[in-house]
Scaffold this motif. Structure first.
Motif, PDB file in Angstrom:
ATOM      1  N   VAL A  62       0.840  -1.207   0.000  1.00  0.00           N
ATOM      2  CA  VAL A  62       0.000   0.000   0.000  1.00  0.00           C
ATOM      3  C   VAL A  62       0.873   1.256   0.000  1.00  0.00           C
ATOM      4  N   LEU A  63       1.951   1.255   0.799  1.00  0.00           N
ATOM      5  CA  LEU A  63       2.864   2.409   0.823  1.00  0.00           C
ATOM      6  C   LEU A  63       3.578   2.593  -0.514  1.00  0.00           C
ATOM      7  N   ALA A  64       3.791   1.490  -1.212  1.00  0.00           N
ATOM      8  CA  ALA A  64       4.485   1.571  -2.501  1.00  0.00           C
ATOM      9  C   ALA A  64       3.602   2.183  -3.588  1.00  0.00           C
ATOM     10  N   LEU A  65       2.297   2.275  -3.308  1.00  0.00           N
ATOM     11  CA  LEU A  65       1.368   2.867  -4.272  1.00  0.00           C
ATOM     12  C   LEU A  65       1.188   4.362  -3.981  1.00  0.00           C
ATOM     13  N   THR A 107      -4.385   8.652   2.699  1.00  0.00           N
ATOM     14  CA  THR A 107      -5.242   7.481   2.946  1.00  0.00           C
ATOM     15  C   THR A 107      -4.411   6.208   2.913  1.00  0.00           C
ATOM     16  N   GLY A 108      -3.532   6.105   1.925  1.00  0.00           N
ATOM     17  CA  GLY A 108      -2.646   4.948   1.822  1.00  0.00           C
ATOM     18  C   GLY A 108      -1.712   4.850   3.010  1.00  0.00           C
ATOM     19  N   LEU A 109      -1.219   5.994   3.495  1.00  0.00           N
ATOM     20  CA  LEU A 109      -0.327   6.011   4.659  1.00  0.00           C
ATOM     21  C   LEU A 109      -1.009   5.370   5.863  1.00  0.00           C
ATOM     22  N   PHE A 110      -2.234   5.803   6.167  1.00  0.00           N
ATOM     23  CA  PHE A 110      -2.899   5.303   7.367  1.00  0.00           C
ATOM     24  C   PHE A 110      -3.369   3.860   7.212  1.00  0.00           C
ATOM     25  N   LEU A 111      -3.766   3.468   6.001  1.00  0.00           N
ATOM     26  CA  LEU A 111      -4.123   2.072   5.772  1.00  0.00           C
ATOM     27  C   LEU A 111      -2.898   1.177   5.945  1.00  0.00           C
ATOM     28  N   SER A 112      -1.770   1.604   5.397  1.00  0.00           N
ATOM     29  CA  SER A 112      -0.541   0.813   5.525  1.00  0.00           C
ATOM     30  C   SER A 112      -0.108   0.713   6.985  1.00  0.00           C
ATOM     31  N   MET A 113      -0.247   1.822   7.730  1.00  0.00           N
ATOM     32  CA  MET A 113       0.117   1.804   9.139  1.00  0.00           C
ATOM     33  C   MET A 113      -0.728   0.794   9.908  1.00  0.00           C
ATOM     34  N   PHE A 114      -2.028   0.764   9.637  1.00  0.00           N
ATOM     35  CA  PHE A 114      -2.914  -0.200  10.306  1.00  0.00           C
ATOM     36  C   PHE A 114      -2.474  -1.630   9.999  1.00  0.00           C
ATOM     37  N   LEU A 115      -2.211  -1.912   8.726  1.00  0.00           N
ATOM     38  CA  LEU A 115      -1.819  -3.268   8.328  1.00  0.00           C
ATOM     39  C   LEU A 115      -0.488  -3.678   8.956  1.00  0.00           C
ATOM     40  N   ILE A 116       0.487  -2.770   8.974  1.00  0.00           N
ATOM     41  CA  ILE A 116       1.808  -3.104   9.509  1.00  0.00           C
ATOM     42  C   ILE A 116       1.771  -3.216  11.033  1.00  0.00           C
TER      43      ILE A 116
END
Length: 497
Positions: free
Chosen positions: A111-114, A119-128
């Motif tokens: 997600v961060l690579a996209l 929005t991508g930052l916070f989604l990636s943070m949740f997943l990681i």
């Protein structure tokens, strides 16, 4: 409960094949190596990605907010280990939990690579955060499953495993950081995702042959009648959190800054409740209550230490980017490379400290005195950062040697405090709460970073001398107080050194 005995689990694992250790250690070494590669590679870039202007490939988040997000991120990663431990103990077992954790981490990096923006930052943070909570505490548990309790190779195994962690953390900023800063942040994050993919491939291909039954059992499974009740509560809780989040964000009540305040408060409340519950429990006898009281000043000291150590990836990362001369002996440096210094010094000095404590034997300092040494060196690592600003002001760039010295000093402190803290936790924990007390130890780091979320906002070049000076001085005074209180703390330990 497990249908296999400890002996059956050990016998299912090939007991030689990796430097005299079980072959399963190869699986876990490289799984954790690549997981740490992906995590620390991402961490080396994340602050810069957040505060860099959008036109230059970043998100354009305000500097102070970006630093708070970094601290909260680290805090939530350590808090989530409690969830990962529960899932492994009650639902999946450690092997499956490690795998699903790795999948979530890889998804977060993808997600961060996209180019998905904030929005991508916070989604990636949740997943990681969730993925790391599932993987990190449980992969260490599988290491323990490879050995009999009496196996003399156990301590050596964890030393080798610890080297894998630090080797991954060492090379990640050099590779991921260079690609991210030289070419594109998203390319760097993509390489971090590839790192986690490699870890998953190693784990999946080798686990059946090398790990055997290790980590396949559920130690304390939920009964059928419990599952409905527990899953119902979890589902209800998730729905309530989502609804509250949606409503408060839509109405403007929940902002990034308010969320950081909330996590900062939780970082203090959660460990406090842990202590109260354990101390008041009828399962905790008088000697164990005394040892818990002895553990409290050590826990506070650990929070102070981690509050300084974890600023290496926030304040010192910003210092490397904006205040440091990025050229040394004709070599062009990347600011992200400085994140390799901590694991580099740990790899170099950990054997030295292990040998020193062995040589001193009964003459080595007590636990609380080692903690006081850890605080002293942590405080010193900040106080030395006053010197370049005092000599040349805060408008000129400084030699990278100052950052190298600061990282070296805090690592010396870390080697005095961190391994000793793990050992002290196992010795001072009430028998009925041994696992929870280990979770409590890791919460010292979560609490430190939760507090940091508010403190790091105060750092600016104009406040540099005061910032480093005040925090460094507090750490040294706290270390001195701990040293003077050592005899009293020792009495409360009831025979534990």
């Amino acid at each position: 409960m497990s249908t296999h005995s400890k002996e059956e689990i050990v016998q299912s694992v090939p007991q030689t094949g990796f430097f005299g250790h079980p072959r399963g250690l190869f699986t876990l070494f490289f799984t954790e190596f690549w997981e740490r590669f992906s995590y620390y590679g991402m961490r080396a870039l994340l602050l810069y990605y957040m505060y860099t202007e959008v036109a230059s490939g970043g998100l354009g988040i305000a500097n102070d907010t970006a630093k708070s997000i970094m601290a909260i991120y680290g805090s939530l990663v350590y808090m989530s280990g409690i969830i990962g431990g529960w899932i492994a103990d009650r639902l999946l077992g450690t092997q499956q939990t490690v795998f699903y954790g790795g999948v979530l981490i890889m998804a977060g990096h993808i997600v961060l690579a996209l180019p998905a923006g904030v929005t991508g930052l916070f989604l990636s943070m949740f997943l990681i955060v969730m993925g790391t909570g599932l993987l990190k505490p449980n992969v260490s548990s599988v290491v323990g499953d490879l050995y009999r309790l009496s196996d003399v190779r156990r301590d050596s195994a964890f030393s080798i495993f610890y080297m894998g962690i630090n080797m991954g953390a060492l090379i990640a900023p050099l590779i991921v950081g260079t690609l991210g800063q030289e070419y594109n942040y998203h390319l760097g994050f993509g390489v971090a995702a590839v790192g986690m993919l490699l870890g998953l491939i190693v784990f999946v291909i080798t686990k059946k042959q090398y790990l055997g039954l290790a980590g396949t059992y559920v130690p304390n499974p939920l009964a059928k009648e419990e599952k409905k009740k527990v899953f119902g509560r979890i589902t209800t809780g998730i729905v309530i959190i989502i609804l509250l989040g949606a409503i408060t964000m839509q109405t403007g009540l929940l902002t990034i800054n308010r969320f950081t305040y909330l996590v900062s408060i939780l970082g203090i409340i959660i460990p406090t409740l842990y202590f109260i519950v354990m101390y008041r429990s009828p399962k905790t006898n008088a000697d164990e209550k005394s040892r818990l009281l002895a553990y409290i000043p050590l826990f506070i000291a650990a929070i102070m230490f981690w509050a300084i150590q974890e600023q290496g990836s926030i304040i010192l990362a910003e210092y490397a980017d904006k205040r440091t001369q990025l050229e040394f002996l004709g070599i062009d440096l990347k600011s992200s490379w400085f994140q390799s210094l901590n694991p580099l010094f740990i790899v170099a000095l950990a054997p030295v400290f292990a040998g020193l404590w062995m040589k001193l034997g009964e003459r080595q300092p007590s636990t609380s005195k080692k903690f006081s040494l850890g605080l002293f060196f942590a405080g010193l690592s900040f106080l030395v950062m006053i010197i370049p600003a005092s000599i040349n002001g805060t408008d000129s760039l400084v030699s990278p040697i100052w950052l190298v010295l600061s990282f070296l000093l805090v690592v010396i402190g870390e080697l005095c405090l961190s391994p000793v803290g793990l050992s002290a936790t196992t010795k001072l924990a009430p028998v009925a709460f041994s696992a929870q007390t280990m979770s409590l130890w890791f919460l010292s780091n979560a609490s430190a970073q939760a507090i940091n979320a508010q403190i790091v906002k105060l750092y600016k070049p104009a406040t540099e001398i005061i910032y480093f000076g005040v925090i460094g001085t507090i750490a040294i005074f706290l270390g001195l107080a701990l040293f003077l209180l050592s005899p009293i703390i020792q009495r409360f330990m009831k025979g534990i050194r």
